[in-house]
Design an enzyme around this catalytic site. Structure first.
Site, short mmCIF file in Angstrom:
data_model
loop_
_atom_site.label_atom_id
_atom_site.label_comp_id
_atom_site.label_asym_id
_atom_site.label_seq_id
_atom_site.Cartn_x
_atom_site.Cartn_y
_atom_site.Cartn_z
N LYS A 13 91.73 -33.89 -4.81
CA LYS A 13 91.01 -35.16 -4.69
C LYS A 13 89.60 -35.05 -5.30
O LYS A 13 89.19 -35.88 -6.08
CB LYS A 13 90.90 -35.60 -3.21
CG LYS A 13 92.24 -35.80 -2.52
CD LYS A 13 92.08 -36.23 -1.06
CE LYS A 13 91.39 -35.23 -0.16
NZ LYS A 13 92.14 -33.97 0.05
N ARG A 88 91.11 -41.38 6.72
CA ARG A 88 91.81 -40.17 7.12
C ARG A 88 92.80 -40.42 8.25
O ARG A 88 93.51 -39.52 8.65
CB ARG A 88 90.71 -39.25 7.62
CG ARG A 88 90.94 -37.80 7.57
CD ARG A 88 90.70 -37.27 6.24
NE ARG A 88 90.65 -35.85 6.21
CZ ARG A 88 90.00 -35.20 5.27
NH1 ARG A 88 89.30 -35.84 4.37
NH2 ARG A 88 90.04 -33.91 5.24
N ARG A 127 89.92 -20.75 -4.11
CA ARG A 127 88.59 -21.32 -3.90
C ARG A 127 87.81 -20.52 -2.86
O ARG A 127 86.60 -20.34 -2.99
CB ARG A 127 88.69 -22.78 -3.47
CG ARG A 127 87.32 -23.44 -3.36
CD ARG A 127 87.40 -24.92 -3.07
NE ARG A 127 87.97 -25.16 -1.76
CZ ARG A 127 88.32 -26.36 -1.32
NH1 ARG A 127 88.15 -27.42 -2.09
NH2 ARG A 127 88.83 -26.51 -0.12
N ARG A 133 83.34 -22.15 1.62
CA ARG A 133 83.58 -23.19 2.63
C ARG A 133 84.12 -22.53 3.88
O ARG A 133 85.13 -21.84 3.84
CB ARG A 133 84.56 -24.23 2.08
CG ARG A 133 83.84 -25.51 1.68
CD ARG A 133 84.76 -26.52 1.12
NE ARG A 133 85.66 -27.09 2.11
CZ ARG A 133 86.40 -28.16 1.89
NH1 ARG A 133 86.35 -28.77 0.71
NH2 ARG A 133 87.19 -28.63 2.83
N ARG A 144 94.54 -27.80 8.83
CA ARG A 144 94.14 -29.01 8.07
C ARG A 144 95.39 -29.70 7.50
O ARG A 144 95.47 -30.93 7.48
CB ARG A 144 93.17 -28.63 6.95
CG ARG A 144 91.74 -28.38 7.49
CD ARG A 144 90.89 -27.53 6.56
NE ARG A 144 90.74 -28.06 5.23
CZ ARG A 144 90.36 -27.34 4.17
NH1 ARG A 144 90.11 -26.04 4.30
NH2 ARG A 144 90.23 -27.90 2.99
P1 AP5 Z 1 89.91 -29.90 -4.68
O1 AP5 Z 1 89.71 -30.85 -5.81
O2 AP5 Z 1 88.74 -29.33 -4.01
O3 AP5 Z 1 90.92 -30.55 -3.63
P2 AP5 Z 1 90.64 -31.54 -2.43
O4 AP5 Z 1 91.85 -32.40 -2.32
O5 AP5 Z 1 89.31 -32.20 -2.61
O6 AP5 Z 1 90.64 -30.50 -1.25
P3 AP5 Z 1 89.64 -30.29 -0.01
O7 AP5 Z 1 89.89 -28.92 0.49
O8 AP5 Z 1 88.27 -30.70 -0.35
O9 AP5 Z 1 90.28 -31.35 0.95
P4 AP5 Z 1 90.05 -31.66 2.42
O10 AP5 Z 1 90.68 -32.98 2.52
O11 AP5 Z 1 90.59 -30.62 3.32
O12 AP5 Z 1 88.47 -31.57 2.61
P5 AP5 Z 1 87.34 -32.64 2.92
O13 AP5 Z 1 86.09 -32.12 2.35
O14 AP5 Z 1 87.76 -34.00 2.61
O15 AP5 Z 1 90.85 -28.72 -5.22
C1 AP5 Z 1 91.08 -27.58 -4.42
C2 AP5 Z 1 91.00 -26.32 -5.32
O16 AP5 Z 1 92.06 -26.38 -6.25
C3 AP5 Z 1 89.71 -26.24 -6.14
O17 AP5 Z 1 89.29 -24.90 -6.21
C4 AP5 Z 1 90.12 -26.78 -7.51
O18 AP5 Z 1 89.38 -26.21 -8.56
C5 AP5 Z 1 91.59 -26.38 -7.60
N1 AP5 Z 1 92.41 -27.32 -8.33
C6 AP5 Z 1 92.32 -28.69 -8.34
N2 AP5 Z 1 93.26 -29.24 -9.12
C7 AP5 Z 1 93.99 -28.20 -9.63
C8 AP5 Z 1 95.12 -28.11 -10.52
N3 AP5 Z 1 95.69 -29.22 -11.03
N4 AP5 Z 1 95.59 -26.89 -10.81
C9 AP5 Z 1 95.02 -25.76 -10.30
N5 AP5 Z 1 93.95 -25.78 -9.48
C10 AP5 Z 1 93.45 -26.97 -9.13
O19 AP5 Z 1 87.24 -32.53 4.51
C11 AP5 Z 1 86.78 -31.37 5.16
C12 AP5 Z 1 86.67 -31.63 6.66
O20 AP5 Z 1 85.67 -32.63 6.89
C13 AP5 Z 1 87.93 -32.17 7.35
O21 AP5 Z 1 88.80 -31.13 7.74
C14 AP5 Z 1 87.32 -32.91 8.55
O22 AP5 Z 1 86.95 -32.00 9.56
C15 AP5 Z 1 86.05 -33.50 7.96
N6 AP5 Z 1 86.25 -34.84 7.41
C16 AP5 Z 1 86.12 -35.24 6.10
N7 AP5 Z 1 86.37 -36.54 5.97
C17 AP5 Z 1 86.67 -36.99 7.22
C18 AP5 Z 1 87.04 -38.26 7.73
N8 AP5 Z 1 87.17 -39.33 6.93
N9 AP5 Z 1 87.28 -38.35 9.06
C19 AP5 Z 1 87.16 -37.30 9.89
N10 AP5 Z 1 86.83 -36.07 9.47
C20 AP5 Z 1 86.58 -35.92 8.14
MG MG Z 2 87.50 -32.15 -1.52
#
Ligand code: AP5
Ligand code: MG
Length: 187
Positions: A13, A88, A127, A133, A144
């Site tokens: 994402k 979410r 990552r 992180r 997660r």
């Molecule tokens: P990346 O692009 O970082 O993927 P992502 O989908 O953004 O993954 P996240 O780990 O950030 O998702 P998340 O939903 O767990 O975290 P968030 O910050 O939202 O890609 C991942 C890796 O793969 C990178 O190293 C990238 O380079 C690589 N990659 C990408 N595409 C690739 C490809 N095609 N091929 C190979 N490699 C690739 O949330 C974190 C925490 O915050 C949650 O657990 C929760 O506690 C809280 N939170 C956030 N939002 C909310 C909400 N709305 N409500 C409640 N709690 C929330």
């Molecule tokens: Mg992300």
């Protein structure tokens, strides 16, 4: 352009949002990034959120919605936005619907990026070696993913019912996934 990106942790994402910023010149709004900033700045909300994020659970809807509302009201978000990590769960999807109604900015696309679980776990393991992180340990990543399946996956159906959902494979290289997403938006 007003877009929501949906997908499991590690589905890409954040990566795809950054490419869409370049393509459309609209801001990337990630509730995960907003929360990590609050933690880095040691705000009271950040302190409250940290333990929950480190366990891979969802932070309360009120905290996240408050941050999101503030960010959405900044000037740059008037041209559109790419939402990453919000909504979410179903209550957040309803809250977003109401907020966008108030702002008179209805959503145009919800894009679900689909990636196999093993690929997701692999990507996050890579990552974890490169970044720092605190929720990127294997046990927390598995939780997660579990939380995603239980609480976030139903959001895709919410948008499907509104005729806004497109699904795209997130497998393969980053540029190829980007091209697939752009192709969806041309129709
Ligand atoms: P990346 O692009 O970082 O993927 P992502 O989908 O953004 O993954 P996240 O780990 O950030 O998702 P998340 O939903 O767990 O975290 P968030 O910050 O939202 O890609 C991942 C890796 O793969 C990178 O190293 C990238 O380079 C690589 N990659 C990408 N595409 C690739 C490809 N095609 N091929 C190979 N490699 C690739 O949330 C974190 C925490 O915050 C949650 O657990 C929760 O506690 C809280 N939170 C956030 N939002 C909310 C909400 N709305 N409500 C409640 N709690 C929330
Ligand atoms: Mg992300």
């Amino acid at each position: 352009m007003r877009i929501v990106l949906l997908g499991a942790p590690g589905s890409g994402k954040g990566t795809q949002a950054k490419l869409l910023v370049k393509a459309f010149g609209i801001p990337h709004i990630s509730t995960g990034d907003l929360l990590r900033n609050a933690i880095a700045q040691k705000t009271s909300l950040g302190l409250e959120a940290k333990a929950i994020m480190d366990a891979g659970e969802l932070v309360s809807d009120d905290i996240v919605l408050g941050m999101l509302k503030q960010r959405m009201q900044e000037d740059d978000a008037r041209k559109g936005f790419i939402l990453d990590g919000f909504p979410r769960n179903l209550p957040q999807a309803e809250m977003l619907e109401n907020l966008l109604k108030e702002l008179d900015q209805p959503l145009q696309f919800a894009v679900l990026i689909e990636v196999d679980e093993e690929e997701v776990v692999n990507r996050i393991a890579i990552r974890a070696r490169e970044e720092n992180r605190s929720d990127d340990t294997e046990a927390v990543v598995r939780n997660r993913i579990h939380v995603y399946r239980e609480q976030t996956a139903p959001v895709a159906q919410f948008y499907q019912d509104k005729g806004l959902l497109s699904e795209v494979s997130g497998q393969g290289d980053i540029e190829a996934v980007h091209q697939r997403i752009l192709a969806l938006m041309r129709f």
